[in-house]
Scaffold this active site. Structure first.
Site, PDB file in Angstrom:
ATOM      1  N   SER A 136      -9.813   1.974   2.839  1.00  0.00           N
ATOM      2  CA  SER A 136      -8.891   2.721   1.998  1.00  0.00           C
ATOM      3  C   SER A 136      -7.889   1.840   1.257  1.00  0.00           C
ATOM      4  O   SER A 136      -7.340   2.280   0.248  1.00  0.00           O
ATOM      5  CB  SER A 136      -8.138   3.734   2.855  1.00  0.00           C
ATOM      6  OG  SER A 136      -7.251   3.079   3.728  1.00  0.00           O
TER       7      SER A 136
ATOM      8  N   SER B 250     -10.152  -0.383   6.994  1.00  0.00           N
ATOM      9  CA  SER B 250      -9.495  -0.161   5.703  1.00  0.00           C
ATOM     10  C   SER B 250      -8.819  -1.383   5.087  1.00  0.00           C
ATOM     11  O   SER B 250      -8.442  -1.355   3.923  1.00  0.00           O
ATOM     12  CB  SER B 250      -8.465   0.963   5.821  1.00  0.00           C
ATOM     13  OG  SER B 250      -9.103   2.204   5.726  1.00  0.00           O
TER      14      SER B 250
ATOM     15  N   LYS C 284       0.859  -1.188   0.000  1.00  0.00           N
ATOM     16  CA  LYS C 284       0.000   0.000   0.000  1.00  0.00           C
ATOM     17  C   LYS C 284       0.892   1.234   0.000  1.00  0.00           C
ATOM     18  O   LYS C 284       1.902   1.266   0.713  1.00  0.00           O
ATOM     19  CB  LYS C 284      -0.898  -0.038   1.242  1.00  0.00           C
ATOM     20  CG  LYS C 284      -1.939   1.070   1.323  1.00  0.00           C
ATOM     21  CD  LYS C 284      -2.821   0.877   2.554  1.00  0.00           C
ATOM     22  CE  LYS C 284      -3.906   1.951   2.677  1.00  0.00           C
ATOM     23  NZ  LYS C 284      -4.773   1.755   3.847  1.00  0.00           N
TER      24      LYS C 284
END
Lengths: 489, 95
Positions: free
Chosen positions: A155, A179, A80
């Protein structure tokens, strides 16, 4: 034969060990797959082909010399874009950090490097991990591989979409209020948020420090156990990292096979079952556990209804403080035009240009709840309610080993559907948020479909009992085919 | 819904973010409704409840004050928007 890019890490690890596959071949397959589908999925902010191949070559050379570093050596893992990898960009999907290059490794990255994993690409997210759809990225809106008109969740939407689409064997995400788990549910993969303190936060761009955790996003439970084991540790560079040994999560899956668990259903999470589209596969999963001989008990988490409000006070307060560091002076975007007579205008203008709308909204909300005259009414009050929420879990776990709930009230929604209404977006995190407030581990596991879109079963475990949570998930996965079902792209 | 109204001008100034007039209008409406929502916490009696700052608090985390894995000046300054002679360039703030 099954496509190489959909093989699990444990299968690939065996092939590499038997020298039936090289890390270079595997990494090339990932690169090819990414080049062929990422135009549609848009999971990656960037990737460095040459760098990935160089890592793969080193791995193959180690293996040839009989010096392979373990199960992860040579396997590509997606990252990420809010975790530091030395020499790679770290954008947080924000214009503020568009040109930032990490000068050091996050602890989790350092651990993966030590174990020989190939660090592969920078995966999209909602700017600074603030959002539930990946639509808040300053660069691109990632698509759900199961339906390109839908969001992948957020997210960690880029991580979830890349794993679901076969663009990475597995990936790291971060979870502040859901997330990891919500995008895992929406993309039909496994996502694990560890107990707060299990994994070091050093090198993770901070959003809300008392809630953030890094965790694995994978296509099956065993891979999640492998990756969690690889990144767990006590780290003196994160003073909230917990001094506790890391169990052998992979071995625990075998050792705990067939155990008759006592599983709790929090009645507050099932109150609106009929109007919750994602509920049917979840109810079937509960029936499955009954059929295994597990005891299913109704429990109560009485303060559930206050979790979203508590979360959005605490998370935004911490964010307003954490994001104060992005000042336009030292390592971020700096405005070219500002009022030179006003000594703070360079900050205000750089931040106006560098941050997107959701980030501004949350910083300002966080500033408000911490500001003089409001601190007691909002922030302190929320911290007290957080205690009540934590106690709800402590009480429930006196009766049961783990809790079963839906991960999200709906399957993936259409792009744009909630973009203009922040409060309705916040409320989509209703089932995941409490685990972060209480600090307990949670995971999402694919358990079926609703309108052709994947649905996740959420399992919440006792603090530092990720082994049990993963074993419970493993029972379901072993009896179902979901881990072998992939979107057609 | 309560009638709380956020002073957007003042709060944005505290947060060090310049907002356009359109942003001010849009954000203050949205923030009013979010604040209205979070005020539901007032329903709960929290007298005598200790606040939670961290879910698994650890206290007195000490470590030796040793230099480890330090960055060179060059590397530390690489991301600065403007630099010269091992320093970050900033605009003049005093006359």
């Amino acid at each position: 034969m099954q496509d190489i890019f959909y093989k699990s890490a444990s299968e690939l690890s065996e092939l590499l060990e038997k020298k039936e596959l090289s890390s270079v071949e595997l990494t090339k397959a990932m690169i090819e797959r990414t080049k062929s589908v990422d135009e549609k999925v848009a999971a990656f902010n960037s990737f460095d082909e040459a760098d990935a191949l160089a890592q793969a070559e080193s791995s193959d050379a180690r293996r040839a010399a009989g010096e392979a570093k373990g199960a992860l050596d040579g396997i590509p893992v997606g990252i990420k874009d809010n975790m530091a990898v030395y020499g790679q960009p770290l954008t947080c999907s924000s214009k503020m950090l568009e040109k930032f290059v990490s000068p050091y490794d996050a602890t989790s990255i350092e651990k993966l490097k030590t174990q020989g994993a190939v660090l592969w690409g920078r995966l999209n997210l909602d700017e600074y991990a603030m959002g539930s759809s990946c639509e808040n990225s300053a660069f691109k809106s990632t698509s759900n591989p199961w339906n390109l008109d839908c969001v992948p969740g957020g997210s960690s939407g880029g991580s979830a979409a890349a794993v679901a689409a076969g663009e990475a064997v597995f990936a790291l995400g971060s979870d502040t209020g859901g997330s990891i788990r919500q995008p895992a549910a929406h993309c039909g993969i496994v996502g694990v948020k560890p107990t707060y303190g299990r994994v070091s936060r050093f090198g993770l761009a901070a959003f809300a420090s008392s809630l953030d955790q890094i965790g694995p996003m994978t296509r099956n439970v065993k891979d999640a156990a492998m990756l969690l084991q690889a990144i767990s540790c006590h780290d003196e560079r994160d003073s909230t990292s917990y001094k506790i040994s890391t169990p052998d999560f992979v071995k625990a899956l075998e050792d705990q096979r067939g155990h008759k668990w006592t599983l709790g259903l929090p009645k507050e999470y099932f109150a609106n079952a009929e109007s919750t589209p994602a509920m049917e596969p979840v109810l079937k999963a509960i029936e499955f556990y009954k059929s295994l001989g597990c005891e299913i008990k109704e429990v109560s988490l009485p303060h559930t209804d206050y979790a979203v409000a508590t979360y959005y006070i605490i998370a935004t307060a911490e964010a307003s403080s954490n994001l104060a560091r992005y000042d336009g002076i030292r390592y971020t975007h700096r405005a070219e035009k500002f009022d030179a007579k006003d000594s703070v205008d360079i900050y205000c203008q750089s931040r106006a240009e560098g941050f997107g709308e959701e980030v501004k909204r949350r910083i300002i909300l966080g500033t408000y709840v911490l500001s003089s005259g409001y601190y007691d009414a909002y922030y302190l009050k929320a911290q007290k309610v957080r205690t009540l929420i934590r106690q709800d879990f402590e009480n429930a776990f006196k009766e049961v080993d783990a809790l079963l709930t839906p991960t999200s009230p709906t399957p993936a929604f259409k792009k744009g559907e909630k973009a203009s209404d922040p409060l309705s977006m916040y409320l989509s995190d209703i089932y995941t948020i409490s685990a972060n407030l209480a600090g307990v581990p949670g995971m999402s596991l694919p358990c079926g479909y609703s309108d052709g879109l994947p649905v996740g079963l959420q399992i919440l475990g006792k603090p530092f009992k990720e082994d049990e949570m993963l074993s419970i998930a493993n029972e379901f996965e072993a009896a179902h085919e979901f881990k072998d079902q992939h979107p057609s792209l | 819904m309560s009638d709380t109204h956020i002073d957007i001008e003042y709060t944005a100034k505290l947060a060090r973010i310049n907002l356009t007039d359109e942003e001010k209008e849009k954000l203050s409406g949205q923030l009013d409704s979010i604040i209205g929502y979070v005020e539901k916490l007032e329903e709960l009696d929290t007298n005598g409840v200790e606040p939670t700052a961290h879910p698994h608090p650890v206290y007195n985390v000490w470590q030796e004050d040793e230099v480890k894995g330090e960055l060179s000046t060059e590397e530390a300054l690489k991301n600065a928007p403007a630099q010269r002679e091992n320093m970050v360039i900033v605009p003049k703030v005093v006359d």
